[in-house]
Design an enzyme around this catalytic site. Structure first.
Site, PDB file in Angstrom:
ATOM      1  N   HIS A 261       0.861  -1.293  -0.015  1.00  0.00           N
ATOM      2  CA  HIS A 261      -0.083  -0.170  -0.140  1.00  0.00           C
ATOM      3  C   HIS A 261       1.134   1.125   0.019  1.00  0.00           C
ATOM      4  CE1 HIS A 261      -3.484   2.393   1.096  1.00  0.00           C
ATOM      5  NE2 HIS A 261      -2.538   3.229   1.817  1.00  0.00           N
ATOM      6  N   GLU A 262       1.865   1.237   0.884  1.00  0.00           N
ATOM      7  CA  GLU A 262       2.763   2.621   1.096  1.00  0.00           C
ATOM      8  C   GLU A 262       3.515   2.689  -0.310  1.00  0.00           C
ATOM      9  OE1 GLU A 262       2.416   4.824   3.064  1.00  0.00           O
ATOM     10  OE2 GLU A 262       0.727   3.995   4.197  1.00  0.00           O
ATOM     11  N   CYS A 272      -7.885   4.642  -2.866  1.00  0.00           N
ATOM     12  CA  CYS A 272      -8.973   4.419  -3.747  1.00  0.00           C
ATOM     13  C   CYS A 272     -10.280   4.253  -3.335  1.00  0.00           C
ATOM     14  CB  CYS A 272      -8.678   2.798  -4.377  1.00  0.00           C
ATOM     15  SG  CYS A 272      -9.922   2.276  -5.547  1.00  0.00           S
TER      16      CYS A 272
END
Length: 400
Positions: A261-262, A272
């Site tokens: 994610h990061e 999102c």
């Protein structure tokens, strides 16, 4: 006595999802056609299929969920492409660096780093992932405070980001710090899973909330598939500042989630709000648990635009085959022979990327179970473009 309210869908209509994926710009639509094969476009078209089964709709369970607490405009591909800074295409800058902070270099720490490196190399196909030597948290000049647990020390993210920025290797596409310590970006915040420094491709994420003491011991909601899969799994102990932190299989999966994610943020992807996706935000551990381990079609197109991989190549890597929660997508790309008239809306995933162009064209023919089931016709449905779609009869309008 508290009453449990049913979850409400945060839904967009098929036309809005199609415009978010393909964009309304003719040039970007041509780019979409050139970048993906017919079978790949059929797979991505599941995003705006009204009867989709591969990609779920976002659900709101409480008034404190990330969707309501952090209102922002959703980022479609056209917005992403317009805001993308011009990057110099250099073969030297193809490396993702993982910087452990205060992580023991024993067998358990090496096993965690090996798992993260394997996961990120499969997720960001085409990039090389390297792990830097671990640095002690005490050697980084950053503010500290005691958390809610008096024995748990929290680190301020600003000092860590400044350290990563000053020590960033010259051939690094981005650098992500990994720590077992709890993080906080502001005094008013209780904690954060991760953050990044915009424009400098450096970020940091914490695995503290994914240890055994924070994660549930059993499935708390029906959609927590990973909790059920990891139930009863052994825990791996890791040392963090003299304390032993234990990670189960479920905790390892969450570490992979927050890392990818990061890293997506560092490459330019925003949060999102379209479908269930790894890039949706999380303010609590239960929200992080519900995030899938992969991207929705809209975010997947953004990542493919940056890295240029083929979808079938990415899904067939050994690292992705070991990931949880991807069985439906893998079956879609499975080795079964392509049927004459498979239809995603009818839940028949027989088409594969290895199919010929004529077979892929046949896959777009209407299915007798779902009249007019071509992806080009899904967006003409009379479902509203945006709004709330609760599971109970009363319809509530709200922010998109």
């Amino acid at each position: 006595m508290l009453q449990c309210r049913p979850a409400e869908e945060f839904s967009f209509g098929p036309r809005a999802l199609k415009d978010a994926l393909l964009s309304t710009d003719p040039a970007l639509r041509q780019l979409y056609t050139a970048a993906f094969s017919p079978a790949e476009r059929l797979f991505l078209a599941e995003a705006y299929n009204p009867q989709r089964t591969l990609f779920g709709t976002l659900l709101i369970r409480t008034a404190f969920d990330w969707l309501l607490s952090r209102p922002e405009a959703p980022e479609d591909f056209q917005t992403f492409h317009a805001a993308l800074p011009p990057r110099k295409q250099s073969l030297a800058r193809k490396h993702i660096y993982l910087q452990p902070i205060g992580l023991s270099e024993g067998p358990a720490g090496s096993a965690l780093l090996d798992q993260l490196r394997s996961c990120t190399e499969a997720f960001f196909l085409g990039l090389q992932v390297r792990c830097l030597p671990s640095v002690a948290a005490a050697s980084i000049h950053c503010s500290r405070r005691l958390g809610q647990d008096p024995d748990r020390l929290q680190l301020h993210t600003d000092g860590i980001l400044s350290f990563l920025k000053s020590s960033k290797p010259g051939d690094a596409l981005c650098v992500l710090g990994l720590t077992l310590s709890d993080l906080y970006p502001r005094e008013a915040w209780t904690f954060t899973f991760g953050t990044f420094l915009p424009g400098h491709e450096v970020g940091v994420c914490s695995f503290a909330r994914f240890s055994g003491e924070f994660l549930p011991r059993g499935p708390s909601t029906p959609d927590l598939v990973e909790v059920e899969a990891a139930a009863g799994s052994p825990e791996a102990p890791l040392q963090d500042g003299g304390q032993t932190v234990c990670f189960s299989t479920l905790g390892m999966v969450q570490c992979c989630k927050v890392t990818c994610h990061e890293l997506c943020h560092l490459l330019g992807l925003g949060n999102c709000r379209w479908l269930r996706c790894l890039m949706q935000g999380a303010l609590r551990v239960d929200e992080a648990l519900r995030r899938p381990l992969d991207l929705c079609p809209i975010c997947l197109r953004k990542l493919q635009h940056l890295l240029g991989f083929r979808l079938v190549d990415r899904d067939s890597t050994p690292g992705h085959k070991r990931q949880r929660g991807r069985s439906r997508a893998r079956r879609w790309w499975g080795n079964r022979p392509c049927r004459r008239t498979p239809c995603p809306a009818a839940q028949t995933r027989g088409c594969v990327v290895r199919a010929t162009r004529s077979q892929a064209a046949a896959c777009r023919s209407p299915c007798p179970l779902t009249p007019g089931a071509r992806p080009s016709q899904w967006a003409s449905s009379r479902i509203p473009r945006t709004g709330w779609a609760p599971l109970h009869p009363r319809r509530v309008r709200g922010r998109p």
